[in-house]
Design an enzyme around this catalytic site. Structure first.
Site, mmCIF file in Angstrom:
data_model
loop_
_atom_site.group_PDB
_atom_site.id
_atom_site.type_symbol
_atom_site.label_atom_id
_atom_site.label_comp_id
_atom_site.label_asym_id
_atom_site.label_seq_id
_atom_site.Cartn_x
_atom_site.Cartn_y
_atom_site.Cartn_z
ATOM 1 N N ASN A 67 -3.905 -2.429 -9.233
ATOM 2 C CA ASN A 67 -3.881 -1.498 -9.724
ATOM 3 C C ASN A 67 -2.959 -1.229 -11.186
ATOM 4 O OD1 ASN A 67 -3.725 1.390 -10.598
ATOM 5 N ND2 ASN A 67 -2.454 2.025 -9.114
ATOM 6 N N TRP A 68 -3.784 -1.734 -12.127
ATOM 7 C CA TRP A 68 -2.913 -2.188 -13.510
ATOM 8 C C TRP A 68 -2.162 -0.899 -14.149
ATOM 9 C CZ3 TRP A 68 -6.329 -6.076 -16.516
ATOM 10 C CH2 TRP A 68 -6.275 -7.238 -15.890
ATOM 11 N N HIS A 94 -4.519 8.910 -6.147
ATOM 12 C CA HIS A 94 -3.376 8.165 -6.028
ATOM 13 C C HIS A 94 -2.148 9.167 -6.151
ATOM 14 C CE1 HIS A 94 -0.100 5.564 -7.817
ATOM 15 N NE2 HIS A 94 -0.742 4.600 -7.150
ATOM 16 N N GLU A 125 -0.332 4.936 1.334
ATOM 17 C CA GLU A 125 0.770 4.425 0.223
ATOM 18 C C GLU A 125 2.011 5.522 0.570
ATOM 19 O OE1 GLU A 125 -0.693 2.047 -3.060
ATOM 20 O OE2 GLU A 125 -1.133 4.264 -3.789
ATOM 21 N N SER A 137 5.094 -1.294 -3.437
ATOM 22 C CA SER A 137 5.979 -2.328 -3.628
ATOM 23 C C SER A 137 5.709 -3.569 -2.774
ATOM 24 C CB SER A 137 7.543 -1.875 -3.282
ATOM 25 O OG SER A 137 7.700 -0.699 -4.100
ATOM 26 N N GLY A 150 0.477 -2.358 -7.259
ATOM 27 C CA GLY A 150 0.578 -2.085 -8.560
ATOM 28 C C GLY A 150 1.311 -3.070 -9.689
ATOM 29 N N GLY A 151 2.629 -3.123 -9.556
ATOM 30 C CA GLY A 151 3.707 -3.761 -10.479
ATOM 31 C C GLY A 151 3.358 -5.257 -10.185
#
Ligand code: PEP
Length: 242
Positions: free
Chosen positions: A8-9, A85, A159, A204, A225-226
């Site tokens: 997920n950018w 989200h 999440e 994370s 994500g990150g």
């Protein structure tokens, strides 16, 4: 069964050239790349093994200025759509009713829906039972009208909101608690007739902890994500599940 990684950018990277470069670098089997909308077409052209994902959708097709329908996404060769989200629930005030409409629209188009659920920190502080109750309320509302036959099109991403790296003071869940929640969600889905649905973890995940989550039998993949913006790190995460 093969585990899935969904990248997920969010609103990254800044330009199409960097997006294409990043997509080529993380392309792989059982990888879904969910870039910002403007990069979908270019990324579809360069990926060889990954599937294309979208980060959002609108619940109808028609004169809705600025929105993108599930059929628009399908025409762009999108296969997975992230819905619900926590960043959208919080910052855009998306309600369970809106999320439910989106879930049904994605399924109607034959695309796979990645439904994000998870409790905020104040709920988790009250204990795992409160977290379970919170998540069941979300699932119950978000999946109204989703029939048994749709199980194969459904992925639920557990999440916990407080574990997402963009949250202030965030930290990953423990793999043990994540499995507990995920098995609970799987049990709920089964009772609801959605036994083919997959349940994955997000929050994370990084190169240091990926194995501890992804080696757990009950966790069928991760929403990332990150770390999905860092090709070397993402590849390391991917290699930890092969
Ligand atoms: C996410 O945004 O869904 C997510 C899991 O982000 P991160 O991996 O950065 O915590």
């Amino acid at each position: 069964m093969a585990k899935i990684l969904i990248a997920n950018w969010k609103s990254n990277p800044r330009d199409i050239k960097s997006a294409v470069k990043l997509a080529k670098a993380i392309d792989g089997k059982n990888v879904v790349i969910a870039p910002p909308f403007p990069f979908l077409e270019a990324i579809h052209k360069v990926i060889k093994k990954s599937a294309l994902g979208a980060q959002n959708v609108f619940w109808a097709d028609g004169p809705y200025t600025g929105e993108i329908s599930a059929d628009d996404l399908k025409a762009l060769k999108v296969k997975y759509v992230i819905v619900g989200h926590s960043e959208r629930r919080k910052n855009l005030k998306e309600t369970d009713r809106m999320i439910n409409l989106k879930v049904k629209e994605v399924i109607k188009s034959g695309l796979k829906v990645v439904l994000c659920v998870g409790e905020p920190l104040n709920i988790r502080k009250r204990g795992i039972k409160s977290a379970k109750n919170f998540v069941v309320k979300q699932l119950t509302k978000d999946l109204i009208g989703v029939g048994k036959k749709s199980g194969a099109l459904l992925l639920v991403a557990y999440e916990p909101v407080w574990s997402i790296s963009t949250e202030k003071g965030s930290k990953p869940d423990t793999p043990e608690d994540a499995v507990l929640m995920i098995e609970f969600i799987r049990g709920w889905l089964k009772k609801r007739g959605l036994k083919s649905a997959k349940v994955i973890y997000g929050g994370s995940v990084n190169k240091g902890n990926a194995e501890s989550f992804l080696h757990k039998k009950g966790i069928e993949g991760a929403l990332i994500g990150g770390a999905s913006l860092r090709p070397l790190e993402f590849k390391k995460i991917k290699s930890s599940i092969i």
